[in-house]
Design a protein around this motif. Structure first.
Motif, PDB file in Angstrom:
ATOM      1  N   SER A  11     -55.394 -29.307 -21.242  1.00 59.86           N
ATOM      2  CA  SER A  11     -55.879 -28.011 -20.758  1.00 59.86           C
ATOM      3  C   SER A  11     -55.114 -26.853 -21.391  1.00 59.86           C
ATOM      4  CB  SER A  11     -55.739 -27.945 -19.230  1.00 59.86           C
ATOM      5  OG  SER A  11     -54.372 -27.993 -18.879  1.00 59.86           O
ATOM      6  N   PRO A  12     -55.766 -25.665 -21.469  1.00 57.38           N
ATOM      7  CA  PRO A  12     -55.092 -24.459 -21.982  1.00 57.38           C
ATOM      8  C   PRO A  12     -54.250 -23.830 -20.869  1.00 57.38           C
ATOM      9  CG  PRO A  12     -57.407 -23.981 -21.494  1.00 57.38           C
ATOM     10  CD  PRO A  12     -57.181 -25.412 -21.088  1.00 57.38           C
ATOM     11  N   ILE A  13     -53.049 -24.344 -20.663  1.00 56.17           N
ATOM     12  CA  ILE A  13     -52.239 -23.935 -19.507  1.00 56.17           C
ATOM     13  C   ILE A  13     -51.936 -22.433 -19.540  1.00 56.17           C
ATOM     14  CG2 ILE A  13     -50.081 -24.311 -18.238  1.00 56.17           C
ATOM     15  CD1 ILE A  13     -50.006 -27.126 -19.465  1.00 56.17           C
ATOM     16  N   GLY A  14     -51.532 -21.938 -20.720  1.00 54.27           N
ATOM     17  CA  GLY A  14     -51.180 -20.516 -20.824  1.00 54.27           C
ATOM     18  C   GLY A  14     -52.351 -19.616 -20.461  1.00 54.27           C
ATOM     19  N   ALA A  15     -53.544 -19.951 -20.964  1.00 52.37           N
ATOM     20  CA  ALA A  15     -54.727 -19.124 -20.691  1.00 52.37           C
ATOM     21  C   ALA A  15     -55.112 -19.199 -19.213  1.00 52.37           C
ATOM     22  CB  ALA A  15     -55.888 -19.579 -21.578  1.00 52.37           C
ATOM     23  N   ILE A  16     -54.917 -20.350 -18.598  1.00 48.87           N
ATOM     24  CA  ILE A  16     -55.208 -20.466 -17.161  1.00 48.87           C
ATOM     25  C   ILE A  16     -54.200 -19.625 -16.366  1.00 48.87           C
ATOM     26  CG2 ILE A  16     -55.225 -22.085 -15.199  1.00 48.87           C
ATOM     27  CD1 ILE A  16     -56.579 -24.127 -17.096  1.00 48.87           C
ATOM     28  N   CYS A  17     -52.940 -19.622 -16.815  1.00 48.47           N
ATOM     29  CA  CYS A  17     -51.931 -18.773 -16.153  1.00 48.47           C
ATOM     30  C   CYS A  17     -52.267 -17.285 -16.335  1.00 48.47           C
ATOM     31  CB  CYS A  17     -50.533 -19.064 -16.689  1.00 48.47           C
ATOM     32  SG  CYS A  17     -49.908 -20.679 -16.187  1.00 48.47           S
ATOM     33  N   ASP A  18     -52.825 -16.915 -17.498  1.00 50.06           N
ATOM     34  CA  ASP A  18     -53.257 -15.526 -17.707  1.00 50.06           C
ATOM     35  C   ASP A  18     -54.288 -15.143 -16.649  1.00 50.06           C
ATOM     36  OD1 ASP A  18     -51.683 -15.297 -19.953  1.00 50.06           O
ATOM     37  OD2 ASP A  18     -53.321 -15.650 -21.379  1.00 50.06           O
ATOM     38  N   LEU A  19     -55.288 -16.023 -16.458  1.00 47.52           N
ATOM     39  CA  LEU A  19     -56.324 -15.747 -15.454  1.00 47.52           C
ATOM     40  C   LEU A  19     -55.711 -15.689 -14.059  1.00 47.52           C
ATOM     41  CD1 LEU A  19     -59.373 -17.940 -16.587  1.00 47.52           C
ATOM     42  CD2 LEU A  19     -59.149 -15.442 -16.654  1.00 47.52           C
ATOM     43  N   ALA A  20     -54.800 -16.609 -13.785  1.00 44.12           N
ATOM     44  CA  ALA A  20     -54.149 -16.625 -12.475  1.00 44.12           C
ATOM     45  C   ALA A  20     -53.454 -15.291 -12.224  1.00 44.12           C
ATOM     46  CB  ALA A  20     -53.146 -17.778 -12.394  1.00 44.12           C
ATOM     47  N   GLY A  21     -52.775 -14.781 -13.269  1.00 45.39           N
ATOM     48  CA  GLY A  21     -52.085 -13.504 -13.138  1.00 45.39           C
ATOM     49  C   GLY A  21     -53.063 -12.373 -12.865  1.00 45.39           C
ATOM     50  N   ARG A  22     -54.175 -12.403 -13.611  1.00 48.28           N
ATOM     51  CA  ARG A  22     -55.145 -11.324 -13.479  1.00 48.28           C
ATOM     52  C   ARG A  22     -55.784 -11.298 -12.092  1.00 48.28           C
ATOM     53  NH1 ARG A  22     -58.784 -12.203 -18.100  1.00 48.28           N
ATOM     54  NH2 ARG A  22     -56.808 -12.329 -19.209  1.00 48.28           N
ATOM     55  N   TYR A  23     -55.991 -12.469 -11.491  1.00 49.27           N
ATOM     56  CA  TYR A  23     -56.693 -12.533 -10.203  1.00 49.27           C
ATOM     57  C   TYR A  23     -55.754 -12.865  -9.041  1.00 49.27           C
ATOM     58  CZ  TYR A  23     -60.906 -12.009 -12.905  1.00 49.27           C
ATOM     59  OH  TYR A  23     -61.864 -11.502 -13.733  1.00 49.27           O
ATOM     60  N   GLY A  24     -54.453 -12.787  -9.282  1.00 54.62           N
ATOM     61  CA  GLY A  24     -53.491 -12.999  -8.207  1.00 54.62           C
ATOM     62  C   GLY A  24     -53.521 -14.405  -7.628  1.00 54.62           C
ATOM     63  N   ALA A  25     -53.774 -15.414  -8.490  1.00 58.77           N
ATOM     64  CA  ALA A  25     -53.823 -16.800  -7.997  1.00 58.77           C
ATOM     65  C   ALA A  25     -52.510 -17.521  -8.283  1.00 58.77           C
ATOM     66  CB  ALA A  25     -54.980 -17.541  -8.667  1.00 58.77           C
ATOM     67  N   MET A  26     -52.179 -18.499  -7.440  1.00 60.52           N
ATOM     68  CA  MET A  26     -51.079 -19.418  -7.728  1.00 60.52           C
ATOM     69  C   MET A  26     -51.623 -20.541  -8.616  1.00 60.52           C
ATOM     70  SD  MET A  26     -48.928 -19.989  -4.162  1.00 60.52           S
ATOM     71  CE  MET A  26     -48.424 -21.626  -4.683  1.00 60.52           C
ATOM     72  N   THR A  27     -50.705 -21.219  -9.333  1.00 60.69           N
ATOM     73  CA  THR A  27     -51.130 -22.342 -10.178  1.00 60.69           C
ATOM     74  C   THR A  27     -50.435 -23.625  -9.736  1.00 60.69           C
ATOM     75  OG1 THR A  27     -49.468 -21.566 -11.744  1.00 60.69           O
ATOM     76  CG2 THR A  27     -51.769 -21.066 -12.259  1.00 60.69           C
ATOM     77  N   TYR A  28     -51.221 -24.711  -9.710  1.00 58.06           N
ATOM     78  CA  TYR A  28     -50.713 -26.045  -9.355  1.00 58.06           C
ATOM     79  C   TYR A  28     -51.121 -26.992 -10.483  1.00 58.06           C
ATOM     80  CZ  TYR A  28     -49.929 -30.310  -6.609  1.00 58.06           C
ATOM     81  OH  TYR A  28     -49.470 -31.528  -6.156  1.00 58.06           O
ATOM     82  N   LEU A  29     -50.127 -27.520 -11.194  1.00 55.69           N
ATOM     83  CA  LEU A  29     -50.400 -28.301 -12.409  1.00 55.69           C
ATOM     84  C   LEU A  29     -49.931 -29.747 -12.278  1.00 55.69           C
ATOM     85  CD1 LEU A  29     -51.214 -28.462 -15.429  1.00 55.69           C
ATOM     86  CD2 LEU A  29     -48.919 -27.631 -15.979  1.00 55.69           C
ATOM     87  N   ASP A  30     -50.862 -30.694 -12.420  1.00 57.33           N
ATOM     88  CA  ASP A  30     -50.554 -32.129 -12.432  1.00 57.33           C
ATOM     89  C   ASP A  30     -50.185 -32.516 -13.865  1.00 57.33           C
ATOM     90  OD1 ASP A  30     -51.024 -34.925 -12.911  1.00 57.33           O
ATOM     91  OD2 ASP A  30     -52.195 -35.075 -11.077  1.00 57.33           O
ATOM     92  N   GLU A  31     -48.915 -32.862 -14.068  1.00 59.63           N
ATOM     93  CA  GLU A  31     -48.437 -33.259 -15.407  1.00 59.63           C
ATOM     94  C   GLU A  31     -48.133 -34.760 -15.447  1.00 59.63           C
ATOM     95  OE1 GLU A  31     -47.666 -31.362 -18.429  1.00 59.63           O
ATOM     96  OE2 GLU A  31     -46.586 -29.564 -17.768  1.00 59.63           O
ATOM     97  N   VAL A  32     -48.816 -35.510 -14.585  1.00 57.79           N
ATOM     98  CA  VAL A  32     -48.551 -36.945 -14.466  1.00 57.79           C
ATOM     99  C   VAL A  32     -48.615 -37.666 -15.820  1.00 57.79           C
ATOM    100  CG1 VAL A  32     -49.672 -39.060 -13.638  1.00 57.79           C
ATOM    101  CG2 VAL A  32     -49.068 -37.253 -12.028  1.00 57.79           C
ATOM    102  N   HIS A  33     -49.615 -37.319 -16.640  1.00 57.50           N
ATOM    103  CA  HIS A  33     -49.778 -38.018 -17.929  1.00 57.50           C
ATOM    104  C   HIS A  33     -49.037 -37.319 -19.061  1.00 57.50           C
ATOM    105  CE1 HIS A  33     -52.527 -40.987 -16.401  1.00 57.50           C
ATOM    106  NE2 HIS A  33     -53.106 -40.022 -15.713  1.00 57.50           N
TER     107      HIS A  33
END
Ligand SMILES: *Cc1c(COP(=O)(O)O)cnc(C)c1O
Length: 400
Positions: free
Chosen positions: A192-214
Motif C-alpha cells: 500500500s501507499p502508506i505515505g499517501a494514505i497518511c497525507d489523506l489522513a492528515g487532510r481529513y483529521g483521521a487516525m491511521t492503523y497499519l497492519d505490518e504483519v507481512h
C-alpha cells in the motif's frame, strides 16, 4: 437430528463440492533442516508455503532463549498480565518492539489476530460516532475488530486513494475517523501507499492503523516494516505486527503513542481476560527481534531469493503473478485444480505449496502462494520449476 447438525452436514458437503474443503497436511518442522519438513513415514517434504519467512523459527539463538526460559520459568505464564502473568521477558519484548518501531509504547497480545481484533474493536467502541475506513482486502482479524464495534464502516477499493478520499469527504467532518489498512497484502503480494494514505489522513483529521504483519522483520533498514522503509513510520498512529511470521515465534502486538496503548491495555477484553504469552515464547521473541534487527544480510537474501524464483518461474513460462513483495503467487484460477496441483506436488514430488482458494481470494483468482526464504536454494527452485512444468503444462495445453 438437531437442525444445526443438519445444517453442518449440508454446509460441509457444499464446501467439499466446491473443491474448497480444507484438509490439514501433517508435516513436522525440522528446526535444523528448514525448509525441509518430515512426513509421518519419515520422508522429507520441501515446503514452499511457510510464513516463517526468514527461517528464524529454527535459529539457534531463538531456540536457546526459549529452552533457557522454559527451564527457568516453566511452560505457561500461569495468568493474565494483570494476574501474575507478566515476566521480565514480556516487559523486555514490549520495550524492544516499541524501540523497533520508534514509538513510545507497545503492547503484546497472544496472536496477531487477537491484537487486531482487540485493538480495533476497543478503539472503535471508545467514542459514539467513529467512522472507520477499511481497505477491501483487509485481513479477517481486522474485519473481526471492525465488525465487533458500533462504528460506521466504509470499505474503500483495494489501495484506491481516490475512493478512500471520496469516502473521507462524505463522512461528517467532526466525526472521529480511523483508516485501517495493511502494508504488504499477502494474498495479492502488493504494497500500500502508506505515505499517501497518511497525507489523506492528515487532510481529513483521521487516525491511521497499519497492519505490518507481512512486513515486520523484512522491510526497512532495521526490519521495522514498510513504514520504516518509506520513512513514514512517525506518521502512522498505530502499527500492528506479529511475532509468528518473520520473527518465527508466536504472538502479536501494537505499537504507538503511550496514552493510546495504555487505554487499550486498560480496556480491551482480548487483552485483559486471557492468559499471557508463555515467558519462553516472549524470551524467544526478544532474541529473534534483536537478531533480525541487526541481520540486514538475511533480509537482502530473502529479496534476492524471491526475485530469483519470480524470474525462474517466468522464464519457464509459468504464470507467476506480479508481486511487489517477497511473496510469489502462481496463478491457477480454479479451486479444484488449485487443490489438485497442490496435492500432486506433495504426492508425486515431495513438495508442499498451499492452495489459496475462495473466500481467501475471489473466485477465478485461485493461486499457489509461494514464500521462498533465505534458506531456499537454487537446487530447490530447480526442483519446483521442473515439477510445476510437469503438472501444469499439460493442464494448460488441455485448457487451450
Ligand atoms: C497472519 C495475519 C494476521 C494474524 O497474525 P497471527 O499472529 O498469525 O495471529 C494478522 N494480519 C494479517 C494481514 C495476517 O496475514
Amino acid at each position: 437430528m438437531h437442525p444445526f447438525h443438519t445444517h453442518c452436514e449440508a454446509a460441509l458437503a457444499a464446501i467439499e463440492a466446491q473443491g474448497r474443503y480444507r484438509r490439514f497436511t501433517a508435516l513436522r518442522k525440522q528446526a535444523e533442516r528448514f525448509p525441509l519438513y518430515r512426513r509421518a513415514d519419515g520422508s522429507e517434504v520441501l515446503v514452499w508455503s511457510s510464513n516463517d519467512y526468514l527461517g528464524m523459527g529454527g535459529h539457534e539463538v531463538v531456540i536457546e532463549a526459549a529452552c533457557e526460559a522454559a527451564r527457568s520459568m516453566g511452560a505457561g505464564a500461569g495468568g493474565t498480565r494483570n494476574i501474575s502473568g507478566t515476566s521480565p521477558w514480556h516487559d523486555a519484548l514490549e520495550a524492544e518492539l516499541a524501540d523497533l518501531h520508534a514509538k513510545p509504547a507497545a503492547l503484546l497480545f497472544t496472536s496477531g489476530f487477537v491484537s487486531n481484533q482487540a485493538a480495533l474493536s476497543t478503539i472503535l467502541n471508545s467514542l459514539p460516532d467513529w467512522h472507520v475506513f477499511s481497505d477491501a482486502r483487509n485481513h479477517a482479524s481486522m474485519i473481526a475488530g471492525i465488525k465487533g464495534a458500533k462504528a460506521t464502516c466504509h470499505i474503500f477499493r483495494h489501495n484506491d486513494l481516490r475512493h478512500l478520499e471520496e469516502l473521507l469527504r462524505s463522512a461528517p467532518p467532526a466525526a472521529p475517523k480511523l483508516i485501517a489498512f495493511e502494508s504488504v497484502y499477502s494474498m495479492d503480494a502488493d504494497i500500500s501507499p502508506i505515505g499517501a494514505i497518511c497525507d489523506l489522513a492528515g487532510r481529513y483529521g483521521a487516525m491511521t492503523y497499519l497492519d505490518e504483519v507481512h512486513a515486520v522483520g523484512m522491510y526497512g533498514p532495521s526490519g521495522a516494516g514498510v513504514a520504516e522503509r518509506d520513512g513514514v513510520a512517525a506518521r502512522v498512529d498505530v502499527i500492528e505486527g506479529t511475532l509468528a511470521k518473520a520473527f518465527g515465534c508466536h504472538g502479536g502486538y501494537i505499537a504507538g503513542e503511550a496514552t493510546v496503548i495504555d487505554y487499550i491495555r486498560s480496556c480491551a477484553p482480548g487483552f485483559i481476560f486471557t492468559t499471557s504469552l508463555p515467558p519462553m515464547i516472549a524470551a524467544a521473541a526478544v532474541a529473534s527481534v534483536r537478531h533480525v534487527r541487526s541481520d540486514a544480510a538475511r533480509r537482502a537474501t530473502l529479496f534476492e531469493r524471491a526475485e530469483t524464483l519470480k524470474r525462474r518461474l517466468t522464464a519457464a513460462g509459468l504464470p507467476a503473478l506480479p508481486s511487489a513483495s517477497h511473496i510469489v503467487p502462481l496463478h491457477i484460477g480454479d479451486a479444484a485444480l488449485c487443490s489438485a496441483v497442490s496435492r500432486r506436488l506433495l504426492d508425486e514430488f515431495a513438495m508442499y505449496a498451499t492452495p489459496i482458494n475462495y473466500p481467501t481470494v475471489p473466485r477465478g483468482e485461485e493461486r499457489l502462494r509461494l514464500t521462498p526464504t533465505p534458506l531456499h536454494t537454487d537446487a530447490m527452485m530447480d526442483r519446483l520449476v521442473a515439477a510445476l512444468n510437469t503438472i501444469l503444462v499439460p493442464e494448460r495445453r488441455a485448457a487451450a
